[in-house]
Scaffold this active site. Structure first.
Site, PDB file in Angstrom:
ATOM      1  N   HIS A 139       0.860  -1.187   0.000  1.00  0.00           N
ATOM      2  CA  HIS A 139       0.000   0.000   0.000  1.00  0.00           C
ATOM      3  C   HIS A 139       0.894   1.233   0.000  1.00  0.00           C
ATOM      4  CE1 HIS A 139      -2.808   2.986   1.708  1.00  0.00           C
ATOM      5  NE2 HIS A 139      -3.796   2.183   1.377  1.00  0.00           N
ATOM      6  N   ASP A 216       2.802  -4.396   8.178  1.00  0.00           N
ATOM      7  CA  ASP A 216       1.582  -3.635   7.953  1.00  0.00           C
ATOM      8  C   ASP A 216       0.415  -4.616   8.059  1.00  0.00           C
ATOM      9  OD1 ASP A 216      -0.666  -2.401   6.912  1.00  0.00           O
ATOM     10  OD2 ASP A 216       0.271  -1.743   5.057  1.00  0.00           O
ATOM     11  N   GLN A 219      -4.882  -4.913   6.812  1.00  0.00           N
ATOM     12  CA  GLN A 219      -5.864  -5.847   6.259  1.00  0.00           C
ATOM     13  C   GLN A 219      -5.912  -7.155   7.030  1.00  0.00           C
ATOM     14  OE1 GLN A 219      -8.047  -5.145   3.930  1.00  0.00           O
ATOM     15  NE2 GLN A 219      -7.203  -3.119   3.529  1.00  0.00           N
ATOM     16  N   LYS A 242     -11.023  -0.886   9.974  1.00  0.00           N
ATOM     17  CA  LYS A 242     -11.164  -2.104   9.171  1.00  0.00           C
ATOM     18  C   LYS A 242     -11.513  -3.303  10.046  1.00  0.00           C
ATOM     19  CE  LYS A 242      -7.633  -0.350   5.977  1.00  0.00           C
ATOM     20  NZ  LYS A 242      -8.495   0.151   4.910  1.00  0.00           N
ATOM     21  N   CYS A 380      -4.739   2.531  -3.717  1.00  0.00           N
ATOM     22  CA  CYS A 380      -3.486   3.012  -3.102  1.00  0.00           C
ATOM     23  C   CYS A 380      -2.383   1.973  -3.246  1.00  0.00           C
ATOM     24  CB  CYS A 380      -3.696   3.386  -1.629  1.00  0.00           C
ATOM     25  SG  CYS A 380      -4.778   4.808  -1.389  1.00  0.00           S
TER      26      CYS A 380
END
Length: 427
Positions: A139, A216, A219, A242, A380
């Site tokens: 991302h 990261d 998600q 999220k 993104c």
């Protein structure tokens, strides 16, 4: 009244499959009862932001209605009660990611701020010629902060490529790890492809070269169990919105020794211990990195969201979503003229595709007319689009409350797009 999550928690031990009652869970999400353009809402934009259960909405509302006060600095009852609720959420997050210490949990505005915090603070140690290794599937929030750091420090950004299924090429990744690699920053679950990276293997390879690792998890957090001690990552970042929680709040996990050695990211508010015009001394962890009044209601809401998914069980959620993605993939492959983007062997939650002869934005517009909410664009992740030679994709992303009926609605709407544009693809 018990929420569906509470009922499921009591049932999971005996009958975990039968206990996952999607229809009952959907009752916990008020927005799922609304219509769009006169049709029932089919919400498949969960990778952008998930919907909120009533317990999260109530948690935030209760703070404003009953506890509203600033935290940490007041001796009156409201301030102390608000502080207790805020810090209880930190304990909830600690358990959720299995951090060794509560001080390793720093509240931020989201994954983007968490990554920027590490780049701005930990990154001060980098020197000219040092290397940062990322992947082609990242991302923008896990690309741009490192580019800016490289510009400031003279460090070099290296990029490990992916193959045409969307899987990281681990042999190349390992080859790019070198004596000057100082940091590896990689997504746990790709927002554009759904690929689940072998992060434990990546972390072990990086540590063998003496590099720190940031994951990261924006998600991954809603879909996968996270154990930062088992992973042995140095930093892990994720967002609340999220994960069925509020917008504007997120988490940076960092190993205590690293956080202790890092200078503050911002100055002011509760991050100080003592201020004079000659010198300022800083607060203990984690408050050294929590300048100013935080998003108190959001943190409390995040705690409620984590309690909600924990009661259901991430293993049960993952199993449901895996079945849903497998069904959606099978149905999508049967549509002439539809090309899947991202077909990794290990993936979750995300179905990205393009249609022959139709721009993804046009697809999204017609799907919206049918009540189906998806995301269209580059997500993104422009380097991913460049790799697959497409300007954009249509991304349907699934959550615990989605159903096969909604997948069917998506595919019916896709066929309507093809009818409108006269591009049904080859027979």
């Amino acid at each position: 009244m018990k929420s569906a999550a509470g009922e499921l928690n009591a049932l999971r031990g005996a009958t975990p499959v039968l206990a996952f009652d999607v229809a009952r869970l959907r009752e916990d999400f008020p927005i799922l009862h609304r219509s769009v353009h006169g049709k029932p809402l089919v919400y498949l934009d969960n990778a952008a932001t998930s919907q909120k259960p009533q317990c999260v909405i109530d948690g935030e509302a209760r703070y404003y209605a009953e506890l509203n006060a600033n935290i940490h600095r007041g001796v009156h009852a409201l301030s102390q009660q608000a502080t207790d609720a805020y810090e209880a959420a930190r304990d909830t997050v600690q358990r959720f990611v299995n951090a060794a210490r509560r001080e390793e949990i720093v509240f931020v505005r989201g994954t983007t701020e968490a990554i920027n915090l590490v780049a701005a603070s930990w990154g001060q140690r980098l020197q000219r010629g040092d290397e940062i290794l990322i992947t082609e599937m990242e991302h923008h929030s896990n690309i741009v902060p490192w580019q800016l750091l490289c510009e400031r420090s003279g460090a070099v950004l290296r990029v490990a490529t992916i193959d045409d299924t969307g899987e990281l090429m681990l042999d190349e990744f390992e080859r790019l790890l070198g004596p000057r690699t100082r940091l590896v920053a990689v997504t746990h679950l790709s927002n554009a492809l759904g690929t689940i990276n072998a992060v434990k293997r990546i972390i072990d390879l990086a540590h063998a070269k003496g590099a720190a690792v940031l994951i990261d998890g924006a998600q991954a957090a809603p879909h996968l169990e996270i154990d930062v001690q088992a992973l042995d990552c140095d930093f892990y970042a994720f967002s609340g919105h999220k994960l069925y929680g509020p917008t504007g709040v997120g988490v940076l996990y960092g190993k205590a020794a690293l956080l202790e050695a890092m200078p503050p990211y911002q100055g002011g508010g509760d991050m100080i211990r003592e201020v004079t015009f000659a010198k300022t001394t800083f607060n203990d962890l984690p408050y050294k990195f929590e300048a100013g009044t935080p998003h108190i209601a959001g943190v409390i809401g995040l705690g409620a969201a984590i309690d909600y998914v924990s009661a259901i069980g991430l293993d049960a959620i993952a199993a449901h979503e895996h079945q849903l993605l497998a069904y959606a993939t099978e149905q999508a492959r049967a549509v002439p003229g539809l090309r899947l983007i991202g077909t990794a062997r290990d993936k979750a939650s995300i179905l990205s595709f393009v249609l022959d002869g139709v721009h993804p934005h046009d697809v999204g517009t017609i799907l919206d007319d049918e009540g189906v909410a998806v995301r269209t664009g580059h997500h993104c992740a422009m380097p991913v689009m460049e790799h697959f030679h497409v300007p954009a994709t249509v991304r349907a992303s699934f959550a615990l409350y989605n159903t096969r009926t909604e997948v069917d609605a998506l595919l019916r709407a896709v066929r309507k797009v093809q009818e409108v544009f006269g591009h049904a693809g080859p027979a």
